[in-house]
Design a protein around this motif. Structure first.
Motif, PDB file in Angstrom:
ATOM      1  N   ALA A  34       0.826  -1.208   0.000  1.00 23.25           N
ATOM      2  CA  ALA A  34       0.000   0.000   0.000  1.00 23.25           C
ATOM      3  C   ALA A  34       0.861   1.259   0.000  1.00 23.25           C
ATOM      4  N   VAL A  35       1.924   1.247   0.787  1.00 20.78           N
ATOM      5  CA  VAL A  35       2.826   2.413   0.828  1.00 20.78           C
ATOM      6  C   VAL A  35       3.484   2.614  -0.540  1.00 20.78           C
ATOM      7  N   ASN A  36       3.877   1.527  -1.181  1.00 19.97           N
ATOM      8  CA  ASN A  36       4.460   1.635  -2.524  1.00 19.97           C
ATOM      9  C   ASN A  36       3.461   2.231  -3.510  1.00 19.97           C
ATOM     10  N   ARG A  37       2.201   1.807  -3.404  1.00 24.81           N
ATOM     11  CA  ARG A  37       1.149   2.341  -4.275  1.00 24.81           C
ATOM     12  C   ARG A  37       0.958   3.836  -4.033  1.00 24.81           C
ATOM     13  N   LEU A  38       0.980   4.245  -2.773  1.00 26.14           N
ATOM     14  CA  LEU A  38       0.854   5.667  -2.432  1.00 26.14           C
ATOM     15  C   LEU A  38       1.942   6.470  -3.138  1.00 26.14           C
ATOM     16  N   HIS A  39       3.182   5.982  -3.084  1.00 24.30           N
ATOM     17  CA  HIS A  39       4.281   6.701  -3.734  1.00 24.30           C
ATOM     18  C   HIS A  39       4.153   6.678  -5.254  1.00 24.30           C
ATOM     19  N   GLN A  40       3.628   5.585  -5.806  1.00 24.56           N
ATOM     20  CA  GLN A  40       3.411   5.509  -7.256  1.00 24.56           C
ATOM     21  C   GLN A  40       2.393   6.553  -7.713  1.00 24.56           C
ATOM     22  N   LEU A  41       1.317   6.717  -6.932  1.00 23.30           N
ATOM     23  CA  LEU A  41       0.292   7.695  -7.278  1.00 23.30           C
ATOM     24  C   LEU A  41       0.871   9.103  -7.369  1.00 23.30           C
ATOM     25  N   ARG A  42       1.857   9.380  -6.540  1.00 23.81           N
ATOM     26  CA  ARG A  42       2.466  10.711  -6.499  1.00 23.81           C
ATOM     27  C   ARG A  42       3.671  10.843  -7.435  1.00 23.81           C
ATOM     28  N   ASN A  43       4.091   9.713  -8.009  1.00 20.25           N
ATOM     29  CA  ASN A  43       5.303   9.708  -8.838  1.00 20.25           C
ATOM     30  C   ASN A  43       6.510  10.171  -8.038  1.00 20.25           C
ATOM     31  N   ASP A  44       6.594   9.716  -6.789  1.00 16.19           N
ATOM     32  CA  ASP A  44       7.724  10.076  -5.926  1.00 16.19           C
ATOM     33  C   ASP A  44       9.007   9.412  -6.413  1.00 16.19           C
ATOM     34  N   PRO A  45      10.138  10.097  -6.290  1.00 10.17           N
ATOM     35  CA  PRO A  45      11.414   9.440  -6.568  1.00 10.17           C
ATOM     36  C   PRO A  45      11.716   8.406  -5.478  1.00 10.17           C
ATOM     37  N   PRO A  46      12.594   7.448  -5.750  1.00 10.35           N
ATOM     38  CA  PRO A  46      12.937   6.442  -4.745  1.00 10.35           C
ATOM     39  C   PRO A  46      13.522   7.086  -3.482  1.00 10.35           C
ATOM     40  N   GLY A  47      13.242   6.481  -2.350  1.00 14.15           N
ATOM     41  CA  GLY A  47      13.846   6.936  -1.099  1.00 14.15           C
ATOM     42  C   GLY A  47      13.051   7.963  -0.328  1.00 14.15           C
ATOM     43  N   VAL A  48      11.885   8.358  -0.850  1.00 18.72           N
ATOM     44  CA  VAL A  48      11.052   9.349  -0.149  1.00 18.72           C
ATOM     45  C   VAL A  48      10.185   8.637   0.888  1.00 18.72           C
ATOM     46  N   ALA A  49      10.236   9.115   2.115  1.00 17.30           N
ATOM     47  CA  ALA A  49       9.440   8.505   3.184  1.00 17.30           C
ATOM     48  C   ALA A  49       8.113   9.232   3.351  1.00 17.30           C
ATOM     49  N   ALA A  50       7.043   8.450   3.501  1.00 20.44           N
ATOM     50  CA  ALA A  50       5.741   9.036   3.823  1.00 20.44           C
ATOM     51  C   ALA A  50       5.747   9.517   5.273  1.00 20.44           C
ATOM     52  N   GLN A  51       4.868  10.439   5.577  1.00 23.79           N
ATOM     53  CA  GLN A  51       4.641  10.831   6.964  1.00 23.79           C
ATOM     54  C   GLN A  51       3.643   9.858   7.587  1.00 23.79           C
ATOM     55  N   VAL A  52       3.429   9.992   8.882  1.00 23.97           N
ATOM     56  CA  VAL A  52       2.524   9.104   9.608  1.00 23.97           C
ATOM     57  C   VAL A  52       1.533   9.954  10.390  1.00 23.97           C
ATOM     58  N   ILE A  53       0.273   9.513  10.419  1.00 26.84           N
ATOM     59  CA  ILE A  53      -0.686  10.134  11.334  1.00 26.84           C
ATOM     60  C   ILE A  53      -1.191   9.084  12.310  1.00 26.84           C
ATOM     61  N   VAL A  54      -1.470   9.544  13.526  1.00 24.64           N
ATOM     62  CA  VAL A  54      -2.004   8.677  14.573  1.00 24.64           C
ATOM     63  C   VAL A  54      -3.287   9.303  15.108  1.00 24.64           C
ATOM     64  N   GLY A  55      -4.085   8.480  15.777  1.00 24.49           N
ATOM     65  CA  GLY A  55      -5.350   8.951  16.318  1.00 24.49           C
ATOM     66  C   GLY A  55      -5.310   9.285  17.791  1.00 24.49           C
ATOM     67  N   LYS A  56      -4.263   8.809  18.462  1.00 25.83           N
ATOM     68  CA  LYS A  56      -4.085   9.084  19.890  1.00 25.83           C
ATOM     69  C   LYS A  56      -2.610   9.348  20.158  1.00 25.83           C
ATOM     70  N   ALA A  57      -2.343  10.317  21.017  1.00 21.91           N
ATOM     71  CA  ALA A  57      -0.952  10.690  21.288  1.00 21.91           C
ATOM     72  C   ALA A  57      -0.155   9.523  21.862  1.00 21.91           C
ATOM     73  N   ARG A  58      -0.788   8.711  22.681  1.00 19.92           N
ATOM     74  CA  ARG A  58      -0.034   7.635  23.338  1.00 19.92           C
ATOM     75  C   ARG A  58       0.483   6.593  22.344  1.00 19.92           C
ATOM     76  N   THR A  59      -0.067   6.587  21.134  1.00 20.43           N
ATOM     77  CA  THR A  59       0.391   5.642  20.117  1.00 20.43           C
ATOM     78  C   THR A  59       1.871   5.815  19.811  1.00 20.43           C
ATOM     79  N   ILE A  60       2.393   7.036  19.933  1.00 19.13           N
ATOM     80  CA  ILE A  60       3.790   7.247  19.548  1.00 19.13           C
ATOM     81  C   ILE A  60       4.752   6.519  20.475  1.00 19.13           C
ATOM     82  N   SER A  61       4.309   6.177  21.674  1.00 13.81           N
ATOM     83  CA  SER A  61       5.193   5.443  22.590  1.00 13.81           C
ATOM     84  C   SER A  61       5.570   4.080  22.018  1.00 13.81           C
TER      85      SER A  61
END
Length: 197
Positions: A34-61
């Motif tokens: 799925a992440v590869n597909r996301l980058h394909q849709l954007r025509n990103d060059p290799p090596g570009v990292a997606a950002q991440v979203i979370v729904g609760k702050a405690r998830t980052i732990s």
């Protein structure tokens, strides 16, 4: 509407979600296909990292290592909202955000968008990137040329970028001042500094 989007993410598909001021492509952060597909849709060059979203702050732990009391203070005061954190990732994580697993840090945020938070709380952390081709301006309304499931909440108002804070060791540095000013952040964490000062 959210049910269809949640189901699509759980099937490993890319969807379109609203943030505060723009729409993004989003998918399961732990699905490499799925992440590869996301980058394909954007025509990103290799090596570009997606950002991440979370729904609760405690998830980052569970995603980051070295989550300091100062980071917790920032999330308690400014999440959900326009604060982006660049954190060292937990080395046991089995994900690849598009960087080939080469990066030791990841970028994470909890957006102030109720419908999107409902989705991410049902799915777990999502990889995101602007729903446009790489290098083009963010979009404020759904332009769905790929027939993806979309959470369309109408046109979004333009607004400021998020403020980006990087954790390096025990030091917190602002690398981009956006919606949140240095003064606002220092009221919570007095030791925070601007980059290159």
């Amino acid at each position: 509407m959210t049910e269809k989007v949640i189901a699509a993410i759980k099937r490993g598909e890319v969807v379109i979600l609203p943030l505060e001021h723009s729409y993004v492509y989003a998918c399961d952060a732990f699905s490499l296909a799925a992440v590869n597909r996301l980058h394909q849709l954007r025509n990103d060059p290799p090596g570009v990292a997606a950002q991440v979203i979370v729904g609760k702050a405690r998830t980052i732990s569970g995603l980051a290592q070295g989550v300091s009391p100062e980071i917790i203070e920032l999330t308690e005061n400014f999440w959900p909202g326009l604060l982006t954190l660049n954190l060292p990732q937990n080395q046991s994580l089995n994900w690849d955000l598009g960087d080939g697993g080469n990066l030791t840090n990841f970028v994470v945020r909890m957006p102030d968008q109720i419908s999107t938070l409902e989705v991410v709380n049902a799915t777990g952390p999502l990889a995101i990137a602007s729903a446009t081709l790489a290098g083009t301006a963010p979009i404020t309304r759904v332009e769905n040329n790929h027939q993806l499931e979309a959470l369309d909440v109408g046109e979004l108002a333009a607004g400021p970028l998020s403020t980006v804070v990087v954790l390096e060791g025990e030091n917190l540095t602002i690398t981009r001042v956006g919606a949140l000013t240095l003064e606002a952040l220092r009221k919570v964490v007095p030791t925070i500094e601007l980059a290159n000062q």
